[in-house]
Scaffold this motif. Structure first.
Motif, PDB file in Angstrom:
ATOM      1  N   CYS A  47      78.627  13.922 -43.914  1.00 49.61           N
ATOM      2  CA  CYS A  47      77.576  13.766 -42.891  1.00 49.61           C
ATOM      3  C   CYS A  47      76.244  14.220 -43.483  1.00 49.61           C
ATOM      4  O   CYS A  47      76.202  15.178 -44.260  1.00 49.61           O
ATOM      5  CB  CYS A  47      77.866  14.649 -41.683  1.00 49.61           C
ATOM      6  SG  CYS A  47      79.374  14.208 -40.829  1.00 49.61           S
ATOM      7  N   GLY A  48      75.166  13.569 -43.077  1.00 50.65           N
ATOM      8  CA  GLY A  48      73.835  13.996 -43.536  1.00 50.65           C
ATOM      9  C   GLY A  48      73.743  13.953 -45.053  1.00 50.65           C
ATOM     10  O   GLY A  48      74.122  12.965 -45.694  1.00 50.65           O
ATOM     11  N   THR A  49      73.275  15.045 -45.639  1.00 47.25           N
ATOM     12  CA  THR A  49      73.170  15.125 -47.096  1.00 47.25           C
ATOM     13  C   THR A  49      74.492  14.773 -47.767  1.00 47.25           C
ATOM     14  O   THR A  49      74.525  14.080 -48.782  1.00 47.25           O
ATOM     15  CB  THR A  49      72.738  16.559 -47.492  1.00 47.25           C
ATOM     16  OG1 THR A  49      71.359  16.704 -47.171  1.00 47.25           O
ATOM     17  CG2 THR A  49      72.931  16.826 -48.965  1.00 47.25           C
ATOM     18  N   SER A  50      75.577  15.228 -47.183  1.00 43.90           N
ATOM     19  CA  SER A  50      76.889  14.987 -47.812  1.00 43.90           C
ATOM     20  C   SER A  50      77.290  13.515 -47.730  1.00 43.90           C
ATOM     21  O   SER A  50      78.065  13.030 -48.558  1.00 43.90           O
ATOM     22  CB  SER A  50      77.955  15.886 -47.173  1.00 43.90           C
ATOM     23  OG  SER A  50      77.633  17.236 -47.431  1.00 43.90           O
ATOM     24  N   SER A  97      81.391  18.371 -48.246  1.00 41.38           N
ATOM     25  CA  SER A  97      80.790  19.179 -47.178  1.00 41.38           C
ATOM     26  C   SER A  97      80.428  20.556 -47.716  1.00 41.38           C
ATOM     27  O   SER A  97      81.277  21.240 -48.276  1.00 41.38           O
ATOM     28  CB  SER A  97      81.793  19.335 -46.026  1.00 41.38           C
ATOM     29  OG  SER A  97      81.277  20.174 -45.028  1.00 41.38           O
ATOM     30  N   ARG A  98      79.143  20.922 -47.567  1.00 40.85           N
ATOM     31  CA  ARG A  98      78.726  22.266 -47.978  1.00 40.85           C
ATOM     32  C   ARG A  98      79.526  23.316 -47.215  1.00 40.85           C
ATOM     33  O   ARG A  98      80.167  24.170 -47.788  1.00 40.85           O
ATOM     34  CB  ARG A  98      77.232  22.464 -47.712  1.00 40.85           C
ATOM     35  CG  ARG A  98      76.758  23.897 -47.905  1.00 40.85           C
ATOM     36  CD  ARG A  98      75.267  24.038 -47.754  1.00 40.85           C
ATOM     37  NE  ARG A  98      74.785  23.788 -46.406  1.00 40.85           N
ATOM     38  CZ  ARG A  98      73.521  23.934 -46.019  1.00 40.85           C
ATOM     39  NH1 ARG A  98      72.610  24.321 -46.912  1.00 40.85           N
ATOM     40  NH2 ARG A  98      73.135  23.707 -44.785  1.00 40.85           N
ATOM     41  N   SER A  99      79.473  23.222 -45.883  1.00 39.31           N
ATOM     42  CA  SER A  99      80.123  24.232 -45.036  1.00 39.31           C
ATOM     43  C   SER A  99      81.635  24.079 -45.026  1.00 39.31           C
ATOM     44  O   SER A  99      82.361  25.047 -44.849  1.00 39.31           O
ATOM     45  CB  SER A  99      79.626  24.086 -43.599  1.00 39.31           C
ATOM     46  OG  SER A  99      80.008  22.801 -43.096  1.00 39.31           O
ATOM     47  N   THR A 102      81.970  21.011 -40.890  1.00 41.42           N
ATOM     48  CA  THR A 102      81.323  19.978 -40.070  1.00 41.42           C
ATOM     49  C   THR A 102      82.399  19.197 -39.315  1.00 41.42           C
ATOM     50  O   THR A 102      83.358  18.708 -39.927  1.00 41.42           O
ATOM     51  CB  THR A 102      80.505  19.037 -40.985  1.00 41.42           C
ATOM     52  OG1 THR A 102      79.440  19.803 -41.547  1.00 41.42           O
ATOM     53  CG2 THR A 102      79.938  17.859 -40.226  1.00 41.42           C
ATOM     54  N   VAL A 149      68.961  26.568 -44.414  1.00 44.55           N
ATOM     55  CA  VAL A 149      69.527  25.494 -43.589  1.00 44.55           C
ATOM     56  C   VAL A 149      69.486  24.179 -44.384  1.00 44.55           C
ATOM     57  O   VAL A 149      70.432  23.392 -44.371  1.00 44.55           O
ATOM     58  CB  VAL A 149      68.733  25.351 -42.263  1.00 44.55           C
ATOM     59  CG1 VAL A 149      69.126  24.074 -41.530  1.00 44.55           C
ATOM     60  CG2 VAL A 149      68.969  26.569 -41.378  1.00 44.55           C
ATOM     61  N   MET A 151      69.847  21.672 -47.258  1.00 44.59           N
ATOM     62  CA  MET A 151      70.731  21.584 -48.436  1.00 44.59           C
ATOM     63  C   MET A 151      69.953  21.068 -49.643  1.00 44.59           C
ATOM     64  O   MET A 151      69.324  20.005 -49.545  1.00 44.59           O
ATOM     65  CB  MET A 151      71.868  20.599 -48.151  1.00 44.59           C
ATOM     66  CG  MET A 151      73.017  21.192 -47.396  1.00 44.59           C
ATOM     67  SD  MET A 151      74.196  19.929 -46.815  1.00 44.59           S
ATOM     68  CE  MET A 151      75.108  19.548 -48.292  1.00 44.59           C
ATOM     69  N   GLU A 230      63.401  16.736 -42.715  1.00 48.06           N
ATOM     70  CA  GLU A 230      63.883  18.044 -42.234  1.00 48.06           C
ATOM     71  C   GLU A 230      62.793  19.114 -42.371  1.00 48.06           C
ATOM     72  O   GLU A 230      62.556  19.880 -41.447  1.00 48.06           O
ATOM     73  CB  GLU A 230      65.118  18.492 -43.032  1.00 48.06           C
ATOM     74  CG  GLU A 230      66.393  17.756 -42.683  1.00 48.06           C
ATOM     75  CD  GLU A 230      67.586  18.238 -43.495  1.00 48.06           C
ATOM     76  OE1 GLU A 230      68.710  18.022 -43.047  1.00 48.06           O
ATOM     77  OE2 GLU A 230      67.413  18.814 -44.590  1.00 48.06           O
ATOM     78  N   ASP A 341      70.616  23.357 -37.488  1.00 50.37           N
ATOM     79  CA  ASP A 341      71.406  24.499 -37.958  1.00 50.37           C
ATOM     80  C   ASP A 341      72.069  24.148 -39.277  1.00 50.37           C
ATOM     81  O   ASP A 341      72.115  22.980 -39.663  1.00 50.37           O
ATOM     82  CB  ASP A 341      72.485  24.856 -36.927  1.00 50.37           C
ATOM     83  CG  ASP A 341      71.877  25.447 -35.668  1.00 50.37           C
ATOM     84  OD1 ASP A 341      70.919  26.226 -35.796  1.00 50.37           O
ATOM     85  OD2 ASP A 341      72.335  25.092 -34.575  1.00 50.37           O
ATOM     86  N   GLN A 342      72.663  25.176 -39.914  1.00 51.18           N
ATOM     87  CA  GLN A 342      73.309  24.936 -41.214  1.00 51.18           C
ATOM     88  C   GLN A 342      74.475  23.981 -41.094  1.00 51.18           C
ATOM     89  O   GLN A 342      74.777  23.215 -41.995  1.00 51.18           O
ATOM     90  CB  GLN A 342      73.790  26.275 -41.780  1.00 51.18           C
ATOM     91  CG  GLN A 342      72.929  26.796 -42.887  1.00 51.18           C
ATOM     92  CD  GLN A 342      73.738  27.385 -44.022  1.00 51.18           C
ATOM     93  OE1 GLN A 342      74.950  27.520 -43.928  1.00 51.18           O
ATOM     94  NE2 GLN A 342      73.067  27.746 -45.098  1.00 51.18           N
TER      95      GLN A 342
END
Ligand code: F1P
Length: 348
Positions: A47-50, A97-99, A102, A149, A151, A230, A341-342
């Motif tokens: 998602c997003g950057t990922s 995914s960074r986190s 997600t 927040v 990436m 962003e 958010d992150q």
């Protein structure tokens, strides 16, 4: 310059070295796993950057391995599975995914495993994440964890990890050897990008940004667009450079700055596009290798002498610093983008 975003951008070449070591340490295991899974199709997701990592990773993966590969936003894996997964093919789903938490990425990996639609692989910087619990095939890059927040270093490191996997699966040692040069070249690029991106960022004649990239480079251009949106909330869009001619070019005014991710085989077409954009009043910055023949525009020459497939992450320092310096110039805090958010965790 003590913001987390700045520190995380600057440290990237050091983290790339660690990523190369971490992935190549697992070379035999990765090779064995992929041979065992024997995929006919590899789907990169996030998602997003990922998701933007996935666009670049999928193009390079197919080019390197010959295995069909594509990028799909994680939500589509479980919301429209018949449209994106071919049940008659052996598939592997690679979730970035960074986190690692997600919601859509977690649900996508759970969904394919539950319905036996694909083998799951996760690439994350968070060792204690949900994706690491779901799949036994997780590559963790703990040295990349970010405080901001926004990436930045995660994009380049997760992309580099996926490129190394492509090099391992295709047993392409010359490609891996090129990727190993990135940390050293990246240090030089980072130093030169700082002054160049700052000057471009502070040119406030331009407040609309268009990022152009073809194929794998659409992922890089998309990430440039997202960083600008962003951090600054300015108008920023992304297109394939030739698609841009088919209508969107109408938005160009003397307030538009176009950032073009140059690819070696299409420099003739790119030069023609630059000429037209300049005629319509846009400011143009071309980023790439061997840009001597571009006139009447700004250039940021990576001076890498690497192939188009290997040098992808080198485009990011300029793009990230461009958004960063514009943010500082506007008096905003790059660590705290509006409404974000992150990690995005959905309620349902
Ligand atoms: C992906 C993401 C980021 C975005 C924001 C929210 O997270 O969508 O791209 O900038 O930070 O999360 P992840 O799945 O990579 O953790």
């Amino acid at each position: 310059m003590q913001t987390n975003t700045y520190q995380e951008i600057k440290r990237q070449p050091v983290t790339w070295q660690k990523t190369i070591e971490t992935v190549l340490d697992k070379r035999a295991a990765i090779d064995q796993k992929f041979k065992g899974m024997c995929p006919e199709e590899v789907i990169f997701t996030g998602c997003g950057t990922s998701y933007y990592i996935s666009i670049t990773a999928a193009h390079h993966f197919q080019e390197m391995t010959g295995i069909t590969a594509k990028a799909v936003p994680a939500s589509e894996i479980f919301l429209t599975p018949d449209a994106v997964i071919n049940k008659n093919k052996k598939s592997v789903l690679i979730g970035s995914s960074r986190s690692g938490n997600t919601t859509e990425v977690v649900q996508a990996l759970e969904f394919v495993q539950k319905h036996q639609l694909a083998d799951g692989v996760a690439i994350t910087s968070n060792p204690k994440s949900k994706v690491a619990d779901i799949t036994a095939n997780t590559i963790v890059l703990p040295h990349v964890q970010e405080k901001s927040v926004v990436m930045t270093s995660t994009f380049t490191n997760l992309l580099l990890a996926s490129q190394l996997i492509a090099g391992i699966v295709s047993e392409n040692d010359p490609y891996i050897a090129e990727l190993k040069q990135l940390p050293a070249i990246g240090e030089q690029v980072m130093t030169r990008a700082a002054s160049s991106a700052k000057a471009t960022a502070e040119d406030t004649q331009y407040d609309q940004f268009i990022f152009l990239g073809l194929g794998a480079y659409l992922g890089l251009a998309s990430e440039g667009m997202l960083k600008m949106k962003e951090m600054t909330q300015l108008y920023a869009e992304v297109f394939n450079p030739l698609e841009f001619r088919h209508g969107p070019i109408s938005v160009v005014t003397e307030k538009t700055r176009v950032l073009l991710m140059s690819r070696s085989p299409m420099q003739g077409l790119e030069r023609d596009l630059v000429t037209d954009l300049r005629q319509y009043g846009a400011g143009v910055t071309v980023i790439g290798d061997q840009l001597e023949t571009f006139n009447d525009c700004e250039t940021f020459d990576l001076q890498s002498e690497l192939s188009d497939q290997s040098r992808a992450v080198l485009y990011l320092p300029f793009l990230q610093l461009l958004a960063y310096y514009r943010t500082i110039h506007m008096g905003l805090n790059p660590d705290k983008p509006r409404n974000l958010d992150q990690v995005v965790v959905l309620k349902n």
